[in-house]
Design a protein around this motif. Structure first.
Motif, mmCIF file in Angstrom:
data_model
loop_
_atom_site.group_PDB
_atom_site.id
_atom_site.type_symbol
_atom_site.label_atom_id
_atom_site.label_comp_id
_atom_site.label_asym_id
_atom_site.label_seq_id
_atom_site.Cartn_x
_atom_site.Cartn_y
_atom_site.Cartn_z
ATOM 1 N N UNK A 45 -1.059 6.920 1.952
ATOM 2 C CA UNK A 45 -1.802 7.623 0.909
ATOM 3 C C UNK A 45 -2.891 6.660 0.434
ATOM 4 N N UNK A 46 -4.153 6.927 0.752
ATOM 5 C CA UNK A 46 -5.200 5.967 0.399
ATOM 6 C C UNK A 46 -5.331 5.725 -1.096
ATOM 7 N N UNK A 47 -4.802 6.625 -1.913
ATOM 8 C CA UNK A 47 -4.831 6.384 -3.354
ATOM 9 C C UNK A 47 -3.952 5.198 -3.757
ATOM 10 N N UNK A 48 -3.076 4.757 -2.857
ATOM 11 C CA UNK A 48 -2.195 3.628 -3.144
ATOM 12 C C UNK A 48 -2.692 2.322 -2.527
ATOM 13 N N UNK A 49 -3.825 2.354 -1.847
ATOM 14 C CA UNK A 49 -4.359 1.114 -1.292
ATOM 15 C C UNK A 49 -4.568 0.105 -2.424
ATOM 16 N N UNK A 50 -4.540 -1.163 -2.070
ATOM 17 C CA UNK A 50 -4.340 -2.238 -3.048
ATOM 18 C C UNK A 50 -5.657 -2.794 -3.577
ATOM 19 N N UNK A 51 -5.772 -2.759 -4.895
ATOM 20 C CA UNK A 51 -6.907 -3.389 -5.566
ATOM 21 C C UNK A 51 -6.723 -4.907 -5.483
ATOM 22 N N UNK A 52 -7.660 -5.571 -4.827
ATOM 23 C CA UNK A 52 -7.489 -7.006 -4.572
ATOM 24 C C UNK A 52 -7.478 -7.819 -5.864
ATOM 25 N N UNK A 53 -8.346 -7.481 -6.796
ATOM 26 C CA UNK A 53 -8.386 -8.222 -8.060
ATOM 27 C C UNK A 53 -7.081 -8.043 -8.827
ATOM 28 N N UNK A 54 -6.538 -6.821 -8.800
ATOM 29 C CA UNK A 54 -5.258 -6.586 -9.478
ATOM 30 C C UNK A 54 -4.148 -7.381 -8.808
ATOM 31 N N UNK A 55 -4.140 -7.404 -7.491
ATOM 32 C CA UNK A 55 -3.109 -8.158 -6.770
ATOM 33 C C UNK A 55 -3.179 -9.637 -7.121
ATOM 34 N N UNK B 288 0.820 -1.222 0.000
ATOM 35 C CA UNK B 288 0.000 0.000 0.000
ATOM 36 C C UNK B 288 0.851 1.269 0.000
ATOM 37 N N UNK B 289 2.160 1.099 -0.074
ATOM 38 C CA UNK B 289 3.056 2.263 -0.138
ATOM 39 C C UNK B 289 3.751 2.408 -1.488
ATOM 40 N N UNK B 290 3.573 1.444 -2.382
ATOM 41 C CA UNK B 290 4.301 1.496 -3.653
ATOM 42 C C UNK B 290 3.444 2.143 -4.739
ATOM 43 N N UNK B 291 4.098 2.847 -5.638
ATOM 44 C CA UNK B 291 3.380 3.493 -6.745
ATOM 45 C C UNK B 291 3.302 2.604 -7.977
ATOM 46 N N UNK B 292 3.994 1.467 -7.958
ATOM 47 C CA UNK B 292 3.980 0.538 -9.093
ATOM 48 C C UNK B 292 3.722 -0.863 -8.546
ATOM 49 N N UNK B 293 2.446 -1.186 -8.349
ATOM 50 C CA UNK B 293 2.094 -2.478 -7.766
ATOM 51 C C UNK B 293 2.567 -3.651 -8.626
ATOM 52 N N UNK B 294 2.357 -3.638 -9.943
ATOM 53 C CA UNK B 294 2.846 -4.776 -10.744
ATOM 54 C C UNK B 294 4.339 -5.028 -10.590
ATOM 55 N N UNK B 295 5.137 -3.954 -10.513
ATOM 56 C CA UNK B 295 6.580 -4.138 -10.356
ATOM 57 C C UNK B 295 6.903 -4.773 -9.012
ATOM 58 N N UNK B 296 6.261 -4.307 -7.935
ATOM 59 C CA UNK B 296 6.533 -4.862 -6.608
ATOM 60 C C UNK B 296 6.105 -6.319 -6.525
ATOM 61 N N UNK B 297 4.941 -6.643 -7.078
ATOM 62 C CA UNK B 297 4.469 -8.023 -7.075
ATOM 63 C C UNK B 297 5.392 -8.897 -7.920
ATOM 64 N N UNK B 298 5.787 -8.388 -9.084
ATOM 65 C CA UNK B 298 6.688 -9.147 -9.935
ATOM 66 C C UNK B 298 7.998 -9.469 -9.246
ATOM 67 N N UNK B 299 8.536 -8.519 -8.492
ATOM 68 C CA UNK B 299 9.780 -8.750 -7.765
ATOM 69 C C UNK B 299 9.591 -9.770 -6.647
ATOM 70 N N UNK B 300 8.497 -9.640 -5.897
ATOM 71 C CA UNK B 300 8.236 -10.596 -4.818
ATOM 72 C C UNK B 300 8.167 -12.018 -5.358
ATOM 73 N N UNK C 152 1.566 -12.034 2.363
ATOM 74 C CA UNK C 152 1.277 -10.600 2.204
ATOM 75 C C UNK C 152 0.275 -10.169 3.260
ATOM 76 N N UNK C 153 0.436 -8.970 3.795
ATOM 77 C CA UNK C 153 -0.701 -8.282 4.418
ATOM 78 C C UNK C 153 -0.666 -6.838 3.975
ATOM 79 N N UNK C 154 -1.845 -6.289 3.728
ATOM 80 C CA UNK C 154 -1.937 -4.951 3.166
ATOM 81 C C UNK C 154 -3.352 -4.411 3.348
ATOM 82 N N UNK C 155 -3.619 -3.261 2.755
ATOM 83 C CA UNK C 155 -4.897 -2.566 2.922
ATOM 84 C C UNK C 155 -5.611 -2.514 1.583
ATOM 85 N N UNK C 156 -6.892 -2.846 1.598
ATOM 86 C CA UNK C 156 -7.686 -2.908 0.372
ATOM 87 C C UNK C 156 -8.058 -1.513 -0.128
ATOM 88 N N UNK C 157 -8.170 -1.409 -1.447
ATOM 89 C CA UNK C 157 -8.572 -0.146 -2.091
ATOM 90 C C UNK C 157 -10.094 -0.051 -2.101
#
Length: 234
Positions: free
Chosen positions: A171-181, A117-129, A141-146
């Protein structure tokens, strides 16, 4: 007087560096979540197993996995946090979770706790993980839903409660879309299972009254605010 930081400004972690290990400090809830995250990490099944802790902060996961048989490698951008993680037995690596300076397939477990929920590029962070995981490796993972509900609970309400996140840390604009994750993990070979979590109301009431600093995180049937996700790499 220092001007207020923008929401999600990484420099806040230097401002709050003295609070990482304060059980009633600004990172109190991260202690509660570290316990819940560690509960999803099984004992290592081979000698030399590696747990990579993305966004490790001050190393709050370390006491809860120290006896599970892993070499605990923590990745974070904040040098002041990494120094504290190192003091708690974590092998500290300074790096961005969207460009992790570690080899592909190096990890038996990757933990990404309260970082997505702090990253501006979710696909990149997920890809790295997912890249870091060996075949059969576990992603936790634990995080906050969008969601609108998460904005109210995790920002409007929680930032006003003792033990809640420091004002402006999210920044709530960065909260995580569950379907995207779920979709990004699947694209990278990891099928996720999600479940909601929340603080125990009894424990939270005791914490607010100053009677405890330990608050259990308990399962919740909905994932609309805080949630955990686990999956293994194919």
């Amino acid at each position: 007087m220092q001007a207020p930081r923008a929401r999600n400004d990484p420099r806040q972690y230097d401002d709050l560096a003295g609070q990482w290990w304060e059980p009633r400090g600004g990172f109190a809830m991260l202690h509660w979540l570290a316990v819940a995250r560690a509960a999803l990490v099984p004992p290592a099944d081979r000698p030399g197993a590696v747990l990579v802790d993305l966004g490790c902060g001050g190393g709050l996961l370390a006491p809860h996995v120290v006896d599970k048989g892993y070499r605990h490698v923590g990745v974070d951008l904040t040098a002041s946090a990494l120094r504290q993680a190192r003091d708690h037995g974590v092998t500290a690596v300074r790096g961005d979770v969207t460009r992790v300076p570690l080899a592909s397939g190096c990890a038996d477990v990757v933990a990404a706790g309260e970082i997505l929920e702090h990253v501006t590029d979710l696909p990149a962070a997920v890809g790295e993980a997912c890249r870091l995981l060996r075949p059969g490796g576990l992603l936790v993972i634990d995080t906050i839903a969008a969601t609108a509900l998460a904005r109210v609970v995790a920002v409007t309400l929680a930032e006003r409660l003792p033990g809640g996140p420091p004002p402006g840390i999210h920044d709530p604009d960065l909260f995580v879309d569950r379907a995207e994750l779920v979709g990004e993990c699947a694209r990278n070979g990891v099928e996720l299972t999600l479940r909601g979590i929340r603080p125990s109301m009894i424990d939270l009431a005791k914490a607010l009254a100053g009677r405890t600093s330990a608050v259990r995180m308990v399962p919740l049937p909905v994932t609309a605010v805080l949630f955990q996700a686990v999956g293994r790499r194919r």
